[in-house]
Design an enzyme around this catalytic site. Structure first.
Site, PDB file in Angstrom:
ATOM      1  CE1 TYR A  89      -3.945   1.817  -0.270  1.00 13.00           C
ATOM      2  CE2 TYR A  89      -3.538   2.625   1.958  1.00 13.00           C
ATOM      3  CZ  TYR A  89      -4.265   2.665   0.774  1.00 13.00           C
ATOM      4  OH  TYR A  89      -5.305   3.539   0.634  1.00 13.00           O
ATOM      5  CD  GLU A 142     -22.062 -20.157 -18.743  1.00 15.72           C
ATOM      6  OE1 GLU A 142     -22.735 -21.202 -18.759  1.00 15.72           O
ATOM      7  OE2 GLU A 142     -20.944 -20.060 -19.280  1.00 15.72           O
ATOM      8  CE  LYS A 173     -20.490 -22.545 -17.014  1.00 12.21           C
ATOM      9  NZ  LYS A 173     -20.118 -23.325 -18.190  1.00 12.21           N
TER      10      LYS A 173
END
Length: 443
Positions: A107, A204, A162
């Site tokens: 960071y 999809e 998926k």
């Protein structure tokens, strides 16, 4: 059909489990997994998974078990619901931050130098961020499995599933993106705006014909690979299965007439890839006139169902209509792939009894064999698209790994996904769509 798990408390004595098994058999259940949860002096607790027709049969079996003396069903539940408790995905960091120095690295102030490096050379995002190792799975839920238009939120379990396979088989971080619109332009604009986050776009469960227009527009608009899995992933695995089936039947696919029943997303994708893959002739039937022009433009002949069954050496069916193919329609020596799930157009054993040289159904022809490796290979090459050469390379890789009477190789075999990825990466490089400066790091 569903898998129901019963947690059962059974007396810890010889023959008691057999009593429970007998009750399940009386209820016409099919036993799967049996897991011992605990064994005590008086009782044991086991979880028994049973395949049943529906919830009514599940309740009947629970009652039959409960009627046994000294046996208790502690609970029973649909196994899929248990597995989905809390969802299937989480976002996690690759490295933990354990020191102040590590905080400075990941960071502020260190992160600013990485941001400036990417600003000066955007291709460095492939090296220094997760973008090149990530895929967006985008859906509006208008055509989900065999469920139809159930909407984006109800489709989330499919998208999570998926993503699980992307991670397990390809090492890719995949994020479901639910897009609440049926409008093509709104869908395309939404994906275009979130696309910089991801190395690839996986479409999809979008209804046809909208899915074809959405994919076409996104391929034209975006610099990263875009693929509608229902069209192309399914086609890759299905054509691989057809090659293997023809091998078993002694049929040469390049010399065959291929017949396709159903020209929805999957059917059109399969028939198109058969044309591109060199089948001598591809004919197809679909009752919807809207599908005919698109098929003819691809070199697919539109004929009647009777003509498909009379002329085709290889028949592939993706109609979603169980029992559509009667045994009397089978011609001796044909290869029949009835791929609709959960119930095929004809059972393989019925097709073979009617004279088919080889028959298979959709239980093993799973597009999980295709898409993880296809996208991994594309990302490893930094490919700008997923082209025909890459899809055909995936077909060959899958077909070559099917052995010992298999229609397709084992979907859980990691070697299959590694082979598909390697073949796709090589094809991307040979076909000129690879971009080394965008190739992913760490896959």
């Amino acid at each position: 059909m569903l898998d129901c798990t019963y947690r059962v408390q059974i007396p810890h004595r010889s023959g008691q489990l057999a009593r429970v098994v007998g009750a399940i058999a009386e209820g016409k259940g099919l036993i799967g997994d049996v897991v011992t949860v605990s064994i005590g002096r008086e009782h044991s607790i086991r979880e028994i998974t049973v395949e049943v027709r529906d919830n009514d049969q599940a309740e009947t079996i629970a009652d039959l078990i409960d009627e046994l003396q000294d046996v208790r069903v502690l609970w029973h539940q649909d196994r899929a619901l248990i597995r989905h408790e809390g969802g299937k995905l989480q976002v996690d960091a690759i490295h933990q931050v354990r020191t102040v120095q590590e905080m400075r690295d990941v960071y502020t102030p260190g992160v600013a130098r990485v941001c400036l490096a990417i600003e000066a050379n955007p291709a460095l995002a492939s090296r220094y961020t997760m973008i090149s190792r990530s895929v967006a799975i985008c859906t509006n839920g208008t055509r989900v499995l065999g469920l139809g238009n159930i909407g984006p939120v109800a489709s989330m379990p499919v998208m999570e599933g998926k993503a699980v396979f992307y991670r397990q088989f390809a090492g890719i971080s995949a994020m479901p993106i639910l897009i609440d619109t049926g409008d093509v332009d709104e869908f395309v604009q939404t994906v275009r705006r979130i696309a910089p986050t991801f190395g690839g776009i996986h479409l999809e469960d979008i209804s046809a014909p909208e899915c074809f227009e959405i994919e076409r527009e996104l391929i034209a608009a975006l610099p990263q690979p875009v693929m509608h899995d229902d069209v192309h992933g399914t086609a890759v695995v299905s054509v691989a299965a057809a090659i293997v089936a023809c091998r078993h039947a002694g049929v040469e696919l390049r010399e065959a007439t291929v017949g396709q029943l159903g020209l929805g997303a999957a059917g059109f994708g399969i028939a198109s890839l058969m044309v591109d893959g060199g089948a001598r002739r591809v004919i197809a039937f679909d009752p919807l006139e809207a599908a005919h022009e698109r098929a003819r433009a691809k070199g697919i002949e539109v004929v009647s169902m009777e003509d498909v069954m009379a002329q085709a050496d290889v028949v592939v069916a993706t109609t979603g209509r169980p029992g559509l193919i009667a045994p009397s329609m089978i011609r001796r020596g044909q290869v029949i792939l009835a791929l609709s799930n959960p119930d095929p157009e004809i059972a393989p054993e019925d097709a073979e009894a009617a004279g088919a040289a080889f028959a298979g159904d959709g239980r093993s022809v799973n597009n999980v064999l295709g898409y993880p490796g296809i996208f991994r290979g594309a990302l490893q090459a930094g490919a700008a698209e997923i082209n025909l050469e890459m899809k055909l390379a995936a077909v060959r890789a899958i077909a070559e790994l099917a052995h010992d009477g298999e229609l397709v190789p084992d979907v859980l075999d990691q070697r299959v996904h590694d082979s598909v990825a390697a073949a796709v990466k090589d094809a991307a490089e040979r076909s000129g769509v690879a971009r080394p400066e965008h190739a992913t790091a760490g896959l």
